[in-house]
Design an enzyme around this catalytic site. Structure first.
Site, PDB file in Angstrom:
ATOM      1  N   LYS A  38     -85.633  46.603  89.742  1.00 22.57           N
ATOM      2  CA  LYS A  38     -84.260  46.877  90.171  1.00 22.57           C
ATOM      3  C   LYS A  38     -84.282  47.497  91.563  1.00 22.57           C
ATOM      4  O   LYS A  38     -85.258  48.143  91.913  1.00 22.57           O
ATOM      5  CB  LYS A  38     -83.572  47.849  89.190  1.00 22.57           C
TER       6      LYS A  38
ATOM      7  N   HIS B  49     -84.775  33.931  79.349  1.00 24.63           N
ATOM      8  CA  HIS B  49     -83.593  34.765  79.526  1.00 24.63           C
ATOM      9  C   HIS B  49     -82.396  33.976  78.984  1.00 24.63           C
ATOM     10  O   HIS B  49     -82.470  32.771  78.837  1.00 24.63           O
ATOM     11  CB  HIS B  49     -83.415  35.073  81.014  1.00 24.63           C
TER      12      HIS B  49
ATOM     13  N   ALA C 209     -87.091  47.445  80.002  1.00 23.33           N
ATOM     14  CA  ALA C 209     -86.132  48.404  80.557  1.00 23.33           C
ATOM     15  C   ALA C 209     -86.144  48.284  82.075  1.00 23.33           C
ATOM     16  O   ALA C 209     -87.196  48.062  82.680  1.00 23.33           O
ATOM     17  CB  ALA C 209     -86.490  49.821  80.125  1.00 23.33           C
TER      18      ALA C 209
END
Lengths: 460, 460
Positions: free
Chosen positions: B155, B273, B379
């Site tokens: 991220k 995904h 995560a």
């Protein structure tokens, strides 16, 4: 207001020419403002918690902007989001889908979420082919200038042998229908092998063409795994038949783009069925059908099912009219918050909208009142269920198209087969349909929008 | 009761071993019985009007049977439909979708429609590959016997340069994470070219493997048009890296099957995904996620996102547990009307379920209470948002996995980084989650079913 430490709402932002824009309906468990933030964050650069790794470049150049909102209640409303061009992987349609129509649907605090429309910039569109065989080329194949095209789906959907099937098609062609297609759940079952059906039906189409002097279209359903589809395209091409049908929604975008590449190379007319789309285009979750429709035209199908506005399938005349415009026009006038202003790039030719589902000859006038004459009107039961059978059902449907083209109201028709069809199934007046559309257009849309998706759906 | 002149309801019918079976929730504008008829007709051999072309063979051998119903109100309930094998085009998954999940969603009289589950017969399953790299093979790559796997999404989702990106990945690997993945909206943007990111991250993974003596997984997102995906697969293979990620829901079924053929040939680990699935798996229209999940395992992905049961994404622990079983077990016990009994063919190996979305170290115990230990826990913010940054976030997450594997409750952990993470984000007890699942399982499901989809959704 902020989400994960940042605020994405910026009412002073004016979308750039190169931005992608979406309009969403959202309802959720937090405030409308917070939902707007979360949607923009999750679909662009943010997440639920503040990141040590966030930096200035990311924030300034790549984030989404919420540039307009219409609040309906404390926890619902419409959100307009603009995304900068560089956020995306240029020509990668799937990456764009994963961003703007991706993880946001999984967020726990959201109770309803629907992308009502979207705009892709011209710069993006230019990278795609659009229809190679569009409305103009289809009219050339059949030999028409202005009249609506008419066709049939052979019924029952599945179970006829190849010979029985082609015999029904033959009658339909000879009765004057322009087009015959397989139903969406018929491909290559043991009782009706695809190759045999195709050969027999091409023969029937050729024979009808010779006898009647009119071009005919037969789109066989090639939908299957990609290698199987390629085999079938080769088979058709070897038999000199450059037309087929694919079922775009069950195939998905990657498969549709791939098979269109092959079909464009060979200059095929591509009829697109859309079985199953309602699973995400109806109700408070998903997208409006126009969301997908724009992708199908961009990728280049020739004909696309866009609803009827009358008959057994859902969709109000106003929605269907807009879908028709998105298919066949270069510039579409918005009707916010349902439809945004939209302009096709010059290279993206018009595709032919197809109305299909519960239609019969008595509805032809109503369908053209919605679409205009650039439409293909398909009927199944409404042809084969004619009191005199397929041949006369076809004659009735063709007569309806001719009458409408000449401006004759169908309840005044001179054609006896059409009279019989109307006696059995009734007649819907084009004037009535036009009135209904006008009355919806006069509704104070901003006021209705305030009632939320439910009020808008009532237009549907 | 009849639809288009025929009745499809036959409560004496017992589904055959070779039948396909679906269970649907429906609500509409006509009676529940008429809705049941219409669903069976439109998804098999019928239409809205009686046909001259219907015959005995079609009717007796190919029609669908409504063999059970649970009526909830005059116009809603659950419908069980069985379809004979010969109705379908054998291995043609898309034709099956077009039938059982097709035009029925377009019917005007329907207000809500959801396929809650489906069963495909063993005879059908045997034609497909299933996962080639499944749970067993993944554990071999990493070198684990029983502990849950842990990983991270770098991220912010988009905007880091390839070097910055790989540096974050490096810290994650060195902190003890088993796996790093691209986010769904990162592929090959100008600010972070795919090839450079891949080379740098493979280097980081190799380095961590050498230093720590543990296998590492890096699944880069190759999702794009099919030729582009093939190029990327070749590139990875040439660099000796047989792992990647595809985004299966945005790709669609035809594209997913096609690209898996290539990936299986080269023995790749395939991470799947599922961005956007909620557009049709949430709310009263569409399908349960298990509907798609069964197809993804059938086609052979190695890892599939199946929800968290905790965190920012939707889905109650009970649903997520069932999704976990469908991924990793050979036999699944039903929980009607939500889940049917189901058995995988022997050749369809287990795939690894992946929990991802709003997770952090304090939730690891809760996630394994749902899935057991055969799960990969991802995560993003919950690693990089750690007070000490990525490296220590990774250490905290790995410690959580080790503790859970040893049966240590996370609020009793000795690991200081995990303690810090729990202090920041909190802790969910596995015992609490298990209690919640048990209490849902004890609910009189038949009674709840009587409350309709809304009541069932409250379990969710």
């Amino acid at each position: 207001m902020a989400y994960g430490g940042y605020s994405y709402i910026d009412k002073n932002y004016r979308p750039k020419k190169t931005d992608f824009v979406t309009i969403l309906w959202v309802k959720g468990e937090s405030t409308f403002e917070m939902l707007s933030e979360a949607l923009a964050a999750e679909s662009s650069v943010g997440t639920w918690t503040k990141l040590a790794t966030m930096n200035d470049f990311v924030w300034k150049k790549l984030r989404a902007h919420v540039f307009k909102t219409i609040k309906v209640s404390a926890n619902s409303g419409y959100v307009y989001i603009a995304y900068p061009y560089d956020h995306f992987d240029s020509r990668n349609l799937l990456q764009i889908l994963a961003s703007i129509r991706g993880n946001i649907y999984g967020m726990k605090e959201i109770q309803e979420l629907k992308i009502l429309d979207w705009v892709m910039p011209e710069k993006f569109q230019k990278q795609f082919p659009g229809p190679k065989i569009g409305i103009k080329e289809i009219r050339k194949i059949i030999g028409t200038k202005s009249r609506p095209h008419v066709g049939t789906i052979v019924k029952p959907k599945v179970g006829l042998s190849a010979k029985e099937w082609a015999d029904v098609a033959q009658k339909a062609f000879m009765g004057g229908l322009d087009m015959v297609k397989d139903d969406e759940n018929l491909v290559n079952q043991t009782f009706c092998p695809w190759e045999e059906r195709v050969i027999r039906t091409i023969e029937a189409a050729d024979k009808a063409k010779d006898e009647l002097g009119e071009g005919k279209i037969y789109v066989s359903n090639i939908t299957d795994s990609i290698p199987k589809m390629i085999e079938r395209i080769e088979f058709l091409d070897e038999h000199g038949w450059k037309q087929c049908m694919i079922d775009v929604y069950v195939m998905g975008i990657a498969g549709t783009e791939e098979i269109l590449r092959e079909l464009h190379k060979r200059k095929f007319l591509v009829h697109a069925h859309r079985a199953g789309h309602g699973a995400e285009t109806r109700g408070p979750w998903g997208v409006g059908f126009n969301f997908w429709e724009k992708i199908y035209r961009l990728l280049g199908v020739s004909q696309l099912h866009t609803g009827t506005g009358v008959g057994k399938m859902e969709g109000s005349p106003l929605f269907i009219q807009k879908y028709g415009e998105i298919a066949s026009k270069q510039k579409i006038k918005g009707f916010e918050p349902l439809f945004l202003n939209f302009k096709w790039a010059k290279n993206i030719k018009p595709m032919m909208p197809v109305a299909s589902g519960g239609l019969h000859p008595g509805l032809v006038e109503g369908v053209t009142a919605i679409y205009g004459k650039d439409v293909t009107i398909m009927a199944g039961g409404g042809i084969h269920g004619h009191p005199k059978g397929t041949l006369y059902g076809a004659k009735a449907q063709r007569a309806a198209a001719e009458d409408v083209n000449k401006g004759i109201k169908l309840n005044k028709t001179q054609n006896i087969y059409l009279q019989e069809a109307i006696k059995k199934w009734g007649y819907v007046s084009g004037i009535e349909i036009k009135k209904r559309i006008t009355s919806i257009k006069k509704l104070p849309i901003k006021k209705i929008a305030k009632g939320g998706l439910e009020a808008l759906d009532k237009l549907n």
